[in-house]
Design a protein around this motif. Structure first.
Motif, PDB file in Angstrom:
ATOM      1  N   GLU A  52      11.462  -6.449  -8.325  1.00  0.00           N
ATOM      2  CA  GLU A  52      10.846  -5.487  -8.883  1.00  0.00           C
ATOM      3  C   GLU A  52       9.527  -5.471  -9.148  1.00  0.00           C
ATOM      4  O   GLU A  52       8.618  -4.377  -9.018  1.00  0.00           O
ATOM      5  CB  GLU A  52      11.458  -5.340 -10.539  1.00  0.00           C
ATOM      6  N   GLY A  53       8.952  -6.610  -9.343  1.00  0.00           N
ATOM      7  CA  GLY A  53       7.527  -6.610  -9.334  1.00  0.00           C
ATOM      8  C   GLY A  53       6.849  -7.736  -9.258  1.00  0.00           C
ATOM      9  O   GLY A  53       7.660  -8.824  -8.553  1.00  0.00           O
ATOM     10  N   ALA A  54       5.518  -8.217  -9.447  1.00  0.00           N
ATOM     11  CA  ALA A  54       4.756  -9.291  -8.710  1.00  0.00           C
ATOM     12  C   ALA A  54       5.358 -10.358  -9.496  1.00  0.00           C
ATOM     13  O   ALA A  54       5.173 -11.651  -8.874  1.00  0.00           O
ATOM     14  CB  ALA A  54       3.421  -9.276  -9.131  1.00  0.00           C
ATOM     15  N   SER A  55       5.638 -10.484 -10.795  1.00  0.00           N
ATOM     16  CA  SER A  55       6.483 -11.788 -11.418  1.00  0.00           C
ATOM     17  C   SER A  55       7.462 -12.302 -10.647  1.00  0.00           C
ATOM     18  O   SER A  55       7.874 -13.569 -10.551  1.00  0.00           O
ATOM     19  CB  SER A  55       6.460 -11.455 -12.840  1.00  0.00           C
ATOM     20  N   ASP A  56       8.272 -11.434 -10.011  1.00  0.00           N
ATOM     21  CA  ASP A  56       9.540 -11.694  -9.531  1.00  0.00           C
ATOM     22  C   ASP A  56       9.346 -12.292  -8.049  1.00  0.00           C
ATOM     23  O   ASP A  56       9.795 -13.245  -7.729  1.00  0.00           O
ATOM     24  CB  ASP A  56      10.453 -10.491  -9.277  1.00  0.00           C
ATOM     25  N   ARG A  57       8.256 -11.641  -7.639  1.00  0.00           N
ATOM     26  CA  ARG A  57       7.529 -12.083  -6.410  1.00  0.00           C
ATOM     27  C   ARG A  57       7.164 -13.703  -6.261  1.00  0.00           C
ATOM     28  O   ARG A  57       7.533 -14.627  -5.564  1.00  0.00           O
ATOM     29  CB  ARG A  57       6.580 -11.303  -5.444  1.00  0.00           C
ATOM     30  N   ALA A  58       6.414 -13.862  -7.290  1.00  0.00           N
ATOM     31  CA  ALA A  58       5.822 -15.245  -7.655  1.00  0.00           C
ATOM     32  C   ALA A  58       6.798 -16.239  -7.847  1.00  0.00           C
ATOM     33  O   ALA A  58       6.786 -17.339  -7.252  1.00  0.00           O
ATOM     34  CB  ALA A  58       4.991 -15.373  -8.955  1.00  0.00           C
TER      35      ALA A  58
ATOM     36  N   SER B 146      12.147   2.535  -7.724  1.00  0.00           N
ATOM     37  CA  SER B 146      11.549   2.780  -6.216  1.00  0.00           C
ATOM     38  C   SER B 146      12.665   2.148  -5.205  1.00  0.00           C
ATOM     39  O   SER B 146      12.211   2.207  -4.050  1.00  0.00           O
ATOM     40  CB  SER B 146      10.334   1.886  -6.281  1.00  0.00           C
ATOM     41  N   VAL B 147      13.898   1.373  -5.768  1.00  0.00           N
ATOM     42  CA  VAL B 147      14.607   0.745  -4.603  1.00  0.00           C
ATOM     43  C   VAL B 147      15.172   1.782  -3.749  1.00  0.00           C
ATOM     44  O   VAL B 147      15.273   1.387  -2.516  1.00  0.00           O
ATOM     45  CB  VAL B 147      15.793   0.002  -5.318  1.00  0.00           C
ATOM     46  N   ARG B 148      15.488   2.948  -3.929  1.00  0.00           N
ATOM     47  CA  ARG B 148      15.930   3.845  -3.155  1.00  0.00           C
ATOM     48  C   ARG B 148      14.925   4.223  -1.608  1.00  0.00           C
ATOM     49  O   ARG B 148      15.250   4.131  -0.597  1.00  0.00           O
ATOM     50  CB  ARG B 148      16.388   5.093  -3.698  1.00  0.00           C
ATOM     51  N   ARG B 149      13.643   4.314  -2.177  1.00  0.00           N
ATOM     52  CA  ARG B 149      12.627   4.742  -1.345  1.00  0.00           C
ATOM     53  C   ARG B 149      12.389   3.395  -0.369  1.00  0.00           C
ATOM     54  O   ARG B 149      12.546   3.758   1.215  1.00  0.00           O
ATOM     55  CB  ARG B 149      11.439   5.007  -1.940  1.00  0.00           C
ATOM     56  N   PHE B 150      12.767   2.240  -0.848  1.00  0.00           N
ATOM     57  CA  PHE B 150      12.337   1.116   0.047  1.00  0.00           C
ATOM     58  C   PHE B 150      13.535   0.894   1.001  1.00  0.00           C
ATOM     59  O   PHE B 150      13.549   0.525   2.156  1.00  0.00           O
ATOM     60  CB  PHE B 150      12.401  -0.277  -0.974  1.00  0.00           C
TER      61      PHE B 150
ATOM     62  N   VAL C 162       0.963  -1.211  -0.132  1.00  0.00           N
ATOM     63  CA  VAL C 162      -0.067  -0.180   0.025  1.00  0.00           C
ATOM     64  C   VAL C 162       0.900   1.133   0.159  1.00  0.00           C
ATOM     65  O   VAL C 162       0.663   2.283  -0.809  1.00  0.00           O
ATOM     66  CB  VAL C 162      -0.749   0.004   1.204  1.00  0.00           C
ATOM     67  N   TRP C 163       1.801   1.249   0.753  1.00  0.00           N
ATOM     68  CA  TRP C 163       2.734   2.405   0.842  1.00  0.00           C
ATOM     69  C   TRP C 163       3.187   2.466  -0.373  1.00  0.00           C
ATOM     70  O   TRP C 163       3.536   3.893  -0.974  1.00  0.00           O
ATOM     71  CB  TRP C 163       3.817   2.123   1.975  1.00  0.00           C
ATOM     72  N   SER C 164       3.789   1.549  -1.122  1.00  0.00           N
ATOM     73  CA  SER C 164       4.626   1.801  -2.484  1.00  0.00           C
ATOM     74  C   SER C 164       3.312   2.370  -3.410  1.00  0.00           C
ATOM     75  O   SER C 164       3.764   3.060  -4.381  1.00  0.00           O
ATOM     76  CB  SER C 164       5.176   0.234  -2.910  1.00  0.00           C
TER      77      SER C 164
ATOM     78  N   PRO D 127       7.667  -6.489  -3.787  1.00  0.00           N
ATOM     79  CA  PRO D 127       7.518  -6.307  -4.801  1.00  0.00           C
ATOM     80  C   PRO D 127       7.670  -4.563  -4.878  1.00  0.00           C
ATOM     81  O   PRO D 127       6.572  -3.920  -4.147  1.00  0.00           O
ATOM     82  CB  PRO D 127       6.414  -6.665  -5.688  1.00  0.00           C
ATOM     83  N   MET D 128       8.342  -3.872  -5.770  1.00  0.00           N
ATOM     84  CA  MET D 128       8.362  -2.327  -5.407  1.00  0.00           C
ATOM     85  C   MET D 128       7.963  -1.393  -6.572  1.00  0.00           C
ATOM     86  O   MET D 128       7.823  -0.254  -6.559  1.00  0.00           O
ATOM     87  CB  MET D 128      10.176  -1.976  -5.337  1.00  0.00           C
ATOM     88  N   GLY D 129       7.103  -2.187  -7.630  1.00  0.00           N
ATOM     89  CA  GLY D 129       6.599  -1.609  -8.430  1.00  0.00           C
ATOM     90  C   GLY D 129       7.563  -0.897  -9.784  1.00  0.00           C
ATOM     91  O   GLY D 129       7.301   0.144 -10.205  1.00  0.00           O
ATOM     92  N   GLY D 130       8.715  -1.504  -9.787  1.00  0.00           N
ATOM     93  CA  GLY D 130       9.902  -0.940 -10.640  1.00  0.00           C
ATOM     94  C   GLY D 130      11.194  -0.753  -9.719  1.00  0.00           C
ATOM     95  O   GLY D 130      11.087  -0.348  -8.578  1.00  0.00           O
TER      96      GLY D 130
END
Length: 208
Positions: A45-51, A79-83, A20-22, A73-76
């Motif tokens: 990066e995304g949902a496919s990587d998480r799966a 976004s890694v710096r924010r995470f 939700v935050w992302s 998953p970061m949505g791209g």
């Protein structure tokens, strides 16, 4: 080992809160509390990587949530710096899994090369190479997509391309297909066949 459940345990709750935050672009000025049960995070990066990471964990006989590890998953990759900024203060073990073209974002976020597993050119490419064309097509058949793929192969732009290249392109043509096949292609592999970056990512954040 049975299937992992996304119930109300602390790791699952944290994963949902981070998602939700992302989606709210990091909710400027709002932090997501990291519960003490969370000891590490695998940034993808995304949902496919998480799966794929979840299925790889099952094949390796480990349960990330039980080990206090969140798969986020970061949505791209941008976004890694924010995470990392969100998670560093909690002193979590952090590891990233990314495509070759996105590795620089992880480096600039402060993750050194030992903390990032790089897929070349991306996770789908790694999985398809590990399986080979025949086994990958068998997965498509089980998922009910082989007929669609045969039609796709007849497109003028695809006819002269190698089958693995056709498969790689096909996986990105419909929303949700990469996530579906992140799981399905990984599931087809044995534990010893997992692509090195995927195995490294799961084992590194689990302390293996």
């Amino acid at each position: 080992m049975g299937p992992m459940l996304d119930g109300d345990e602390p790791v699952a709750r944290f994963e949902r809160a981070a998602a939700v935050w992302s989606e709210r672009a990091g909710a400027a000025g709002v932090a997501v509390p990291v519960p003490p049960e969370v000891a590490g995070a695998l940034l993808v990066e995304g949902a496919s990587d998480r799966a794929a990471c979840r299925e790889a964990s099952r094949l390796l006989g480990v349960d990330p949530a039980a080990a206090g590890v969140a798969i986020l998953p970061m949505g791209g990759a941008m976004s890694v710096r924010r995470f990392v900024s969100l998670l560093r203060p909690a002193q979590l073990r952090l590891h990233g899994l990314c495509d070759a073209g996105e590795a620089a974002f992880f480096e600039r976020a402060g993750l050194d090369e030992t903390s990032v597993s790089v897929c070349r050119p991306d996770l789908e490419g790694e999985l398809l190479r590990a399986l080979g064309a025949e086994r990958a097509e068998a997965v498509l058949a089980r998922e009910g997509d082989l007929g669609l793929f045969r039609t796709f192969q007849r497109q003028p732009a695809q006819r002269e391309r190698p089958v693995l290249a056709q498969l790689h392109r096909f996986l990105g043509t419909t929303s949700g297909r990469k996530e579906q096949y992140g799981r399905a292609l990984t599931e087809e592999l044995g534990a010893t066949e997992l692509p090195t970056p995927l195995r490294e990512a799961v084992e590194s954040v689990l302390g293996g």
